[in-house]
Design a protein around this motif. Structure first.
Motif, PDB file in Angstrom:
ATOM      1  N   ALA A  66       0.831  -1.216   0.000  1.00  0.00           N
ATOM      2  CA  ALA A  66       0.000   0.000   0.000  1.00  0.00           C
ATOM      3  C   ALA A  66       0.858   1.256   0.000  1.00  0.00           C
ATOM      4  O   ALA A  66       0.553   2.230  -0.695  1.00  0.00           O
ATOM      5  CB  ALA A  66      -0.935  -0.018   1.210  1.00  0.00           C
ATOM      6  N   VAL A  67       1.927   1.261   0.771  1.00  0.00           N
ATOM      7  CA  VAL A  67       2.820   2.427   0.798  1.00  0.00           C
ATOM      8  C   VAL A  67       3.493   2.598  -0.560  1.00  0.00           C
ATOM      9  O   VAL A  67       3.623   3.723  -1.072  1.00  0.00           O
ATOM     10  CB  VAL A  67       3.878   2.268   1.907  1.00  0.00           C
ATOM     11  N   ALA A  68       3.920   1.501  -1.171  1.00  0.00           N
ATOM     12  CA  ALA A  68       4.560   1.578  -2.477  1.00  0.00           C
ATOM     13  C   ALA A  68       3.608   2.132  -3.531  1.00  0.00           C
ATOM     14  O   ALA A  68       3.990   2.962  -4.367  1.00  0.00           O
ATOM     15  CB  ALA A  68       5.077   0.203  -2.893  1.00  0.00           C
ATOM     16  N   GLU A  69       2.365   1.690  -3.515  1.00  0.00           N
ATOM     17  CA  GLU A  69       1.389   2.174  -4.483  1.00  0.00           C
ATOM     18  C   GLU A  69       1.077   3.654  -4.264  1.00  0.00           C
ATOM     19  O   GLU A  69       0.852   4.400  -5.218  1.00  0.00           O
ATOM     20  CB  GLU A  69       0.125   1.323  -4.416  1.00  0.00           C
ATOM     21  N   ALA A  70       1.079   4.093  -3.010  1.00  0.00           N
ATOM     22  CA  ALA A  70       0.867   5.517  -2.728  1.00  0.00           C
ATOM     23  C   ALA A  70       2.038   6.345  -3.249  1.00  0.00           C
ATOM     24  O   ALA A  70       1.846   7.429  -3.811  1.00  0.00           O
ATOM     25  CB  ALA A  70       0.689   5.726  -1.224  1.00  0.00           C
ATOM     26  N   SER A  81       9.539   0.129  -6.667  1.00  0.00           N
ATOM     27  CA  SER A  81       9.532  -1.338  -6.641  1.00  0.00           C
ATOM     28  C   SER A  81       9.478  -1.841  -5.210  1.00  0.00           C
ATOM     29  O   SER A  81       9.945  -1.175  -4.282  1.00  0.00           O
ATOM     30  CB  SER A  81      10.793  -1.900  -7.313  1.00  0.00           C
ATOM     31  N   LEU A  82       8.904  -3.031  -5.057  1.00  0.00           N
ATOM     32  CA  LEU A  82       8.982  -3.760  -3.792  1.00  0.00           C
ATOM     33  C   LEU A  82      10.211  -4.663  -3.847  1.00  0.00           C
ATOM     34  O   LEU A  82      10.424  -5.386  -4.826  1.00  0.00           O
ATOM     35  CB  LEU A  82       7.734  -4.611  -3.579  1.00  0.00           C
ATOM     36  N   MET A  83      11.015  -4.612  -2.796  1.00  0.00           N
ATOM     37  CA  MET A  83      12.274  -5.346  -2.774  1.00  0.00           C
ATOM     38  C   MET A  83      12.328  -6.257  -1.547  1.00  0.00           C
ATOM     39  O   MET A  83      11.533  -6.151  -0.618  1.00  0.00           O
ATOM     40  CB  MET A  83      13.459  -4.363  -2.713  1.00  0.00           C
ATOM     41  N   SER A  84      13.306  -7.138  -1.536  1.00  0.00           N
ATOM     42  CA  SER A  84      13.722  -7.882  -0.336  1.00  0.00           C
ATOM     43  C   SER A  84      12.578  -8.533   0.425  1.00  0.00           C
ATOM     44  O   SER A  84      12.340  -8.252   1.594  1.00  0.00           O
ATOM     45  CB  SER A  84      14.496  -6.941   0.608  1.00  0.00           C
ATOM     46  N   GLY A  85      11.848  -9.399  -0.226  1.00  0.00           N
ATOM     47  CA  GLY A  85      10.801 -10.128   0.465  1.00  0.00           C
ATOM     48  C   GLY A  85       9.576  -9.314   0.806  1.00  0.00           C
ATOM     49  O   GLY A  85       8.746  -9.737   1.607  1.00  0.00           O
ATOM     50  N   GLY A  86       9.449  -8.129   0.197  1.00  0.00           N
ATOM     51  CA  GLY A  86       8.261  -7.321   0.412  1.00  0.00           C
ATOM     52  C   GLY A  86       8.299  -6.435   1.638  1.00  0.00           C
ATOM     53  O   GLY A  86       7.271  -5.884   2.032  1.00  0.00           O
ATOM     54  N   THR A  87       9.457  -6.257   2.254  1.00  0.00           N
ATOM     55  CA  THR A  87       9.556  -5.386   3.428  1.00  0.00           C
ATOM     56  C   THR A  87      10.290  -4.083   3.131  1.00  0.00           C
ATOM     57  O   THR A  87      10.413  -3.233   4.005  1.00  0.00           O
ATOM     58  CB  THR A  87      10.289  -6.103   4.573  1.00  0.00           C
ATOM     59  N   PRO A 295      16.986  -8.063  -4.188  1.00  0.00           N
ATOM     60  CA  PRO A 295      16.227  -8.434  -5.387  1.00  0.00           C
ATOM     61  C   PRO A 295      14.876  -7.736  -5.426  1.00  0.00           C
ATOM     62  O   PRO A 295      14.264  -7.473  -4.392  1.00  0.00           O
ATOM     63  CB  PRO A 295      16.056  -9.943  -5.237  1.00  0.00           C
ATOM     64  N   ARG A 296      14.437  -7.427  -6.630  1.00  0.00           N
ATOM     65  CA  ARG A 296      13.106  -6.843  -6.796  1.00  0.00           C
ATOM     66  C   ARG A 296      12.089  -7.965  -6.911  1.00  0.00           C
ATOM     67  O   ARG A 296      12.269  -8.912  -7.671  1.00  0.00           O
ATOM     68  CB  ARG A 296      13.050  -5.977  -8.060  1.00  0.00           C
ATOM     69  N   ILE A 297      10.990  -7.846  -6.145  1.00  0.00           N
ATOM     70  CA  ILE A 297       9.959  -8.878  -6.217  1.00  0.00           C
ATOM     71  C   ILE A 297       8.694  -8.375  -6.918  1.00  0.00           C
ATOM     72  O   ILE A 297       7.878  -9.183  -7.353  1.00  0.00           O
ATOM     73  CB  ILE A 297       9.596  -9.403  -4.814  1.00  0.00           C
ATOM     74  N   ARG A 298       8.543  -7.043  -7.038  1.00  0.00           N
ATOM     75  CA  ARG A 298       7.378  -6.517  -7.738  1.00  0.00           C
ATOM     76  C   ARG A 298       7.686  -5.129  -8.279  1.00  0.00           C
ATOM     77  O   ARG A 298       8.140  -4.254  -7.546  1.00  0.00           O
ATOM     78  CB  ARG A 298       6.170  -6.453  -6.800  1.00  0.00           C
ATOM     79  N   HIS A 299       7.457  -4.954  -9.574  1.00  0.00           N
ATOM     80  CA  HIS A 299       7.660  -3.666 -10.240  1.00  0.00           C
ATOM     81  C   HIS A 299       6.340  -2.905 -10.228  1.00  0.00           C
ATOM     82  O   HIS A 299       5.328  -3.402 -10.734  1.00  0.00           O
ATOM     83  CB  HIS A 299       8.129  -3.908 -11.678  1.00  0.00           C
ATOM     84  N   ILE A 300       6.333  -1.717  -9.651  1.00  0.00           N
ATOM     85  CA  ILE A 300       5.088  -0.982  -9.481  1.00  0.00           C
ATOM     86  C   ILE A 300       5.001   0.224 -10.410  1.00  0.00           C
ATOM     87  O   ILE A 300       3.952   0.521 -10.971  1.00  0.00           O
ATOM     88  CB  ILE A 300       4.934  -0.527  -8.013  1.00  0.00           C
ATOM     89  N   LYS A 301       6.116   0.927 -10.614  1.00  0.00           N
ATOM     90  CA  LYS A 301       6.107   2.122 -11.454  1.00  0.00           C
ATOM     91  C   LYS A 301       7.437   2.231 -12.178  1.00  0.00           C
ATOM     92  O   LYS A 301       8.487   1.970 -11.609  1.00  0.00           O
ATOM     93  CB  LYS A 301       5.864   3.375 -10.597  1.00  0.00           C
ATOM     94  N   GLY A 302       7.379   2.626 -13.444  1.00  0.00           N
ATOM     95  CA  GLY A 302       8.577   2.861 -14.230  1.00  0.00           C
ATOM     96  C   GLY A 302       8.861   4.342 -14.354  1.00  0.00           C
ATOM     97  O   GLY A 302       8.661   5.108 -13.412  1.00  0.00           O
ATOM     98  N   PRO A 303       9.306   4.800 -15.534  1.00  0.00           N
ATOM     99  CA  PRO A 303       9.675   6.207 -15.678  1.00  0.00           C
ATOM    100  C   PRO A 303       8.494   7.149 -15.787  1.00  0.00           C
ATOM    101  O   PRO A 303       8.608   8.340 -15.506  1.00  0.00           O
ATOM    102  CB  PRO A 303      10.488   6.220 -16.973  1.00  0.00           C
ATOM    103  N   PRO A 305       4.077   8.220 -15.486  1.00  0.00           N
ATOM    104  CA  PRO A 305       3.068   8.302 -14.428  1.00  0.00           C
ATOM    105  C   PRO A 305       2.262   7.030 -14.324  1.00  0.00           C
ATOM    106  O   PRO A 305       2.237   6.198 -15.228  1.00  0.00           O
ATOM    107  CB  PRO A 305       2.180   9.474 -14.883  1.00  0.00           C
ATOM    108  N   VAL A 306       1.597   6.874 -13.199  1.00  0.00           N
ATOM    109  CA  VAL A 306       0.671   5.769 -12.981  1.00  0.00           C
ATOM    110  C   VAL A 306      -0.740   6.318 -13.127  1.00  0.00           C
ATOM    111  O   VAL A 306      -1.127   7.261 -12.427  1.00  0.00           O
ATOM    112  CB  VAL A 306       0.862   5.143 -11.590  1.00  0.00           C
TER     113      VAL A 306
END
Length: 318
Positions: A66-70, A81-87, A295-303, A305-306
């Motif tokens: 949720a914080v990453a998406e915000a 991106s979400l990294m390292s096991g999602g923390t 390691p990256r586990i989820r890519h949320i945003k690139g260069p 806008p979302v």
């Protein structure tokens, strides 16, 4: 070409049985050539009189997404991106030198519930990235094709651009569609097509406007992305950064503030390739005293806008 400025090749994922640079058959030679051509000359996000920050946010596992998406919804962030096991969350943040955007880094994030810690590293020097991308190292285009497509490099002696409200409307329009026609850009800015064309050329000459293409890396054979933080002897930082910038696995590299003064975004085919990269190319870099990898586990945003997802029509369910 898609309306968001990304090549259709990134979505087709078609193959001819010929492996791409990363060993995948998801893209064929034409796909790679198109992406390389777009990387060399196009229109995309900008930076002007701004400081780039590499931000690492440690969260509780239940709140990290949720914080990453915000963060991704903010106009001053990219590459979230979400990294390292999602923390842990990794993000790039732009802060204009004349405003108070540092509030995001120093005030808002630490006060966010479930955020455990925040570290921010200022980018001091970019060795590779921006208008350059991993596709530039693919060999998809010949030297002659590259020379014909590449715009003149930014003039280091050019007077820094002073952005106007019309420029910011131009950037907003380009963020929505990186290949919007001049007539559409003129309508968005209130300028004539001739003025828009001239202003785009000026901003590119200043290095303010450049093109960045975001495509499906797994389709291109890069299944694993790892963020590397290296601690390098100051006297050897430039040499290590320049050597790392030439590595075919490195999509971005820069010198930063902090105990880890060299950062790189590394893309490999699989974890075995990551291990080989760390124990060969990275091990040979001069002056490396310590290394941290995530390691990256989820890519949320690139260069770019979302955009919000379209809402389903009444009475319909997804």
């Amino acid at each position: 070409m898609k309306s968001d400025g990304k090549p259709e090749a990134a979505d087709r994922g078609r193959g001819t049985g010929e492996a791409g640079p990363g060993g995948s058959t998801g893209f064929d030679g034409l796909d790679h050539g198109l992406i390389h051509a777009l990387q060399l000359d196009g229109r995309a996000p900008f930076s002007c009189s701004a400081v780039q920050w590499l931000v690492r946010v440690q969260c509780t596992p239940d709140a990290a997404a949720a914080v990453a998406e915000a963060l991704a919804r903010r106009p001053d962030t990219s590459w979230v991106s979400l990294m390292s096991g999602g923390t842990e969350i990794s993000a790039m943040c732009r802060a204009a030198r004349s405003d108070h955007s540092e509030a995001l880094l120093l005030q808002k994030l630490p006060r966010t519930p479930s955020v455990i810690g925040v570290t921010a590293h200022c980018q001091l020097h970019q060795f590779f990235g921006g208008p350059q991308g991993l596709i530039n190292k693919s060999g998809a285009l010949t030297d002659e094709q590259i020379a014909r497509l590449s715009p003149p490099p930014p003039d280091p002696a050019a007077t820094p651009a002073t952005l106007t409200d019309a420029d910011r409307r131009l950037f907003d329009a380009l963020a929505r569609d990186g290949r919007a026609p001049l007539a559409e850009l003129a309508a968005a800015t209130g300028r004539s097509p001739t003025t828009v064309r001239r202003r785009c050329a000026e901003l590119r000459a200043n290095g303010v406007l450049y093109y960045d293409v975001d495509y499906d890396l797994p389709q291109s054979g890069y299944g694993v992305m790892v963020a590397l933080w290296l601690s390098v002897e100051p006297a050897r930082l430039a040499a290590a950064g320049e050597a790392m910038a030439a590595h075919p696995e490195v999509g971005y590299a820069c010198a930063t503030t902090g105990p880890h003064n060299l950062f790189a975004s590394v893309l490999c085919r699989n974890v075995g390739a990551v291990y080989r990269y760390l124990t060969t190319r990275v091990a040979a870099l001069p002056g490396v005293r310590a290394m941290e990898s995530a390691p990256r586990i989820r890519h949320i945003k690139g260069p770019g806008p979302v955009f919000p997802s379209p809402r389903p029509a009444p009475g319909r369910h997804r």
